[in-house]
Design a protein around this motif. Structure first.
Motif, PDB file in Angstrom:
ATOM      1  N   LEU A  48       0.843  -1.189   0.000  1.00 12.04           N
ATOM      2  CA  LEU A  48       0.000   0.000   0.000  1.00 12.04           C
ATOM      3  C   LEU A  48       0.879   1.240   0.000  1.00 12.04           C
ATOM      4  CD1 LEU A  48      -2.927   0.936   0.116  1.00 12.04           C
ATOM      5  CD2 LEU A  48      -2.738   0.923   2.600  1.00 12.04           C
ATOM      6  N   THR A  49       0.752   2.059  -1.051  1.00 13.88           N
ATOM      7  CA  THR A  49       1.474   3.323  -1.095  1.00 13.88           C
ATOM      8  C   THR A  49       0.449   4.454  -1.168  1.00 13.88           C
ATOM      9  OG1 THR A  49       1.701   3.211  -3.508  1.00 13.88           O
ATOM     10  CG2 THR A  49       3.530   2.380  -2.190  1.00 13.88           C
ATOM     11  N   LEU A  50       0.725   5.506  -0.448  1.00 17.78           N
ATOM     12  CA  LEU A  50      -0.190   6.631  -0.348  1.00 17.78           C
ATOM     13  C   LEU A  50       0.589   7.914  -0.554  1.00 17.78           C
ATOM     14  CD1 LEU A  50      -2.983   7.782   0.382  1.00 17.78           C
ATOM     15  CD2 LEU A  50      -2.360   7.504   2.784  1.00 17.78           C
ATOM     16  N   ASN A  51       0.174   8.706  -1.534  1.00 21.42           N
ATOM     17  CA  ASN A  51       0.818   9.980  -1.818  1.00 21.42           C
ATOM     18  C   ASN A  51      -0.251  11.068  -1.738  1.00 21.42           C
ATOM     19  OD1 ASN A  51       2.550  11.991  -2.584  1.00 21.42           O
ATOM     20  ND2 ASN A  51       2.595  11.399  -4.734  1.00 21.42           N
ATOM     21  N   ILE A  52      -0.089  11.999  -0.808  1.00 22.47           N
ATOM     22  CA  ILE A  52      -1.074  13.055  -0.595  1.00 22.47           C
ATOM     23  C   ILE A  52      -0.441  14.411  -0.880  1.00 22.47           C
ATOM     24  CG2 ILE A  52      -2.579  14.203   1.068  1.00 22.47           C
ATOM     25  CD1 ILE A  52      -2.611  11.554   2.648  1.00 22.47           C
ATOM     26  N   GLU A  53      -1.070  15.162  -1.775  1.00 23.76           N
ATOM     27  CA  GLU A  53      -0.704  16.551  -2.017  1.00 23.76           C
ATOM     28  C   GLU A  53      -1.925  17.369  -1.640  1.00 23.76           C
ATOM     29  OE1 GLU A  53       0.809  17.272  -5.944  1.00 23.76           O
ATOM     30  OE2 GLU A  53       1.825  15.338  -5.974  1.00 23.76           O
ATOM     31  N   SER A  54      -1.749  18.321  -0.730  1.00 17.33           N
ATOM     32  CA  SER A  54      -2.888  19.082  -0.234  1.00 17.33           C
ATOM     33  C   SER A  54      -2.502  20.519   0.059  1.00 17.33           C
ATOM     34  CB  SER A  54      -3.435  18.439   1.044  1.00 17.33           C
ATOM     35  OG  SER A  54      -4.469  19.229   1.591  1.00 17.33           O
ATOM     36  N   SER A  55      -3.409  21.435  -0.264  1.00 11.24           N
ATOM     37  CA  SER A  55      -3.179  22.839   0.044  1.00 11.24           C
ATOM     38  C   SER A  55      -3.297  23.102   1.546  1.00 11.24           C
ATOM     39  CB  SER A  55      -4.184  23.708  -0.727  1.00 11.24           C
ATOM     40  OG  SER A  55      -5.510  23.362  -0.393  1.00 11.24           O
ATOM     41  N   VAL A  56      -3.852  22.147   2.278  1.00  2.00           N
ATOM     42  CA  VAL A  56      -4.019  22.288   3.735  1.00  2.00           C
ATOM     43  C   VAL A  56      -3.293  21.169   4.485  1.00  2.00           C
ATOM     44  CG1 VAL A  56      -6.177  23.585   3.581  1.00  2.00           C
ATOM     45  CG2 VAL A  56      -6.250  21.094   3.636  1.00  2.00           C
ATOM     46  N   TYR A  57      -2.242  20.630   3.882  1.00  2.75           N
ATOM     47  CA  TYR A  57      -1.559  19.478   4.465  1.00  2.75           C
ATOM     48  C   TYR A  57      -0.982  19.773   5.851  1.00  2.75           C
ATOM     49  CZ  TYR A  57       0.948  15.121   4.817  1.00  2.75           C
ATOM     50  OH  TYR A  57       1.372  13.883   5.242  1.00  2.75           O
ATOM     51  N   GLU A  58      -0.415  20.938   6.040  1.00  2.00           N
ATOM     52  CA  GLU A  58       0.187  21.252   7.342  1.00  2.00           C
ATOM     53  C   GLU A  58      -0.837  21.189   8.474  1.00  2.00           C
ATOM     54  OE1 GLU A  58       2.697  24.665   7.581  1.00  2.00           O
ATOM     55  OE2 GLU A  58       3.572  24.271   5.622  1.00  2.00           O
ATOM     56  N   GLN A  59      -2.054  21.638   8.205  1.00  5.67           N
ATOM     57  CA  GLN A  59      -3.091  21.647   9.234  1.00  5.67           C
ATOM     58  C   GLN A  59      -3.820  20.315   9.345  1.00  5.67           C
ATOM     59  OE1 GLN A  59      -3.069  23.878   6.655  1.00  5.67           O
ATOM     60  NE2 GLN A  59      -2.678  25.862   7.578  1.00  5.67           N
ATOM     61  N   PHE A  60      -4.106  19.665   8.200  1.00  5.19           N
ATOM     62  CA  PHE A  60      -5.001  18.505   8.188  1.00  5.19           C
ATOM     63  C   PHE A  60      -4.421  17.248   7.560  1.00  5.19           C
ATOM     64  CE2 PHE A  60      -7.713  22.341   8.042  1.00  5.19           C
ATOM     65  CZ  PHE A  60      -8.364  22.176   9.255  1.00  5.19           C
ATOM     66  N   GLY A  61      -3.144  17.236   7.248  1.00  6.09           N
ATOM     67  CA  GLY A  61      -2.532  16.088   6.575  1.00  6.09           C
ATOM     68  C   GLY A  61      -2.701  14.781   7.319  1.00  6.09           C
ATOM     69  N   SER A  62      -2.490  14.795   8.620  1.00  9.21           N
ATOM     70  CA  SER A  62      -2.621  13.556   9.396  1.00  9.21           C
ATOM     71  C   SER A  62      -4.067  13.073   9.424  1.00  9.21           C
ATOM     72  CB  SER A  62      -2.081  13.738  10.816  1.00  9.21           C
ATOM     73  OG  SER A  62      -2.797  14.747  11.494  1.00  9.21           O
ATOM     74  N   SER A  63      -5.012  13.995   9.454  1.00  8.99           N
ATOM     75  CA  SER A  63      -6.431  13.635   9.435  1.00  8.99           C
ATOM     76  C   SER A  63      -6.830  13.043   8.083  1.00  8.99           C
ATOM     77  CB  SER A  63      -7.285  14.864   9.736  1.00  8.99           C
ATOM     78  OG  SER A  63      -8.652  14.539   9.672  1.00  8.99           O
ATOM     79  N   ILE A  64      -6.354  13.651   7.008  1.00  6.65           N
ATOM     80  CA  ILE A  64      -6.641  13.145   5.661  1.00  6.65           C
ATOM     81  C   ILE A  64      -6.098  11.727   5.521  1.00  6.65           C
ATOM     82  CG2 ILE A  64      -6.137  13.448   3.202  1.00  6.65           C
ATOM     83  CD1 ILE A  64      -5.993  16.514   3.817  1.00  6.65           C
ATOM     84  N   GLU A  65      -4.859  11.520   5.943  1.00  2.04           N
ATOM     85  CA  GLU A  65      -4.245  10.200   5.848  1.00  2.04           C
ATOM     86  C   GLU A  65      -4.997   9.174   6.692  1.00  2.04           C
ATOM     87  OE1 GLU A  65      -0.003   7.893   6.483  1.00  2.04           O
ATOM     88  OE2 GLU A  65      -0.015  10.080   6.327  1.00  2.04           O
TER      89      GLU A  65
END
Length: 85
Positions: A27-44
């Motif tokens: 399983l590989t997961l690549n997340i690019e987000s304009s709000v990653y610093e605030q919500f990256g862990s929640s998105i993941e």
């Protein structure tokens, strides 16, 4: 469940996201987000939770987020998984 083909769901407009699910080993997961610093862990965490529910263990997940809400992330991912089977 097994991912057998690539599926693309969503778009990259404000408050939405695009998810690409494709076959892979492990399983590989690549997340690019304009709000990653605030919500990256929640998105993941949301993505990993939905993948676990669907029993997906082998896939490559690419996410391009523009500030989508939790329910949008879940809905887009569920749709992408169904299309990729």
């Amino acid at each position: 469940m097994k991912i057998t083909k690539t599926a693309v769901v969503g778009n990259v407009e404000s408050n939405d996201l695009m998810i690409i699910v494709s076959p892979g080993e492990g399983l590989t997961l690549n997340i690019e987000s304009s709000v990653y610093e605030q919500f990256g862990s929640s998105i993941e965490a949301i993505i990993r939770e939905e993948l676990a529910k669907a029993e997906i263990r082998d896939a490559h997940i690419q996410v391009e987020d523009k500030g989508a809400f939790d329910f949008t992330i879940r809905a887009r991912l569920k749709t992408a998984i169904r299309r990729a089977q």
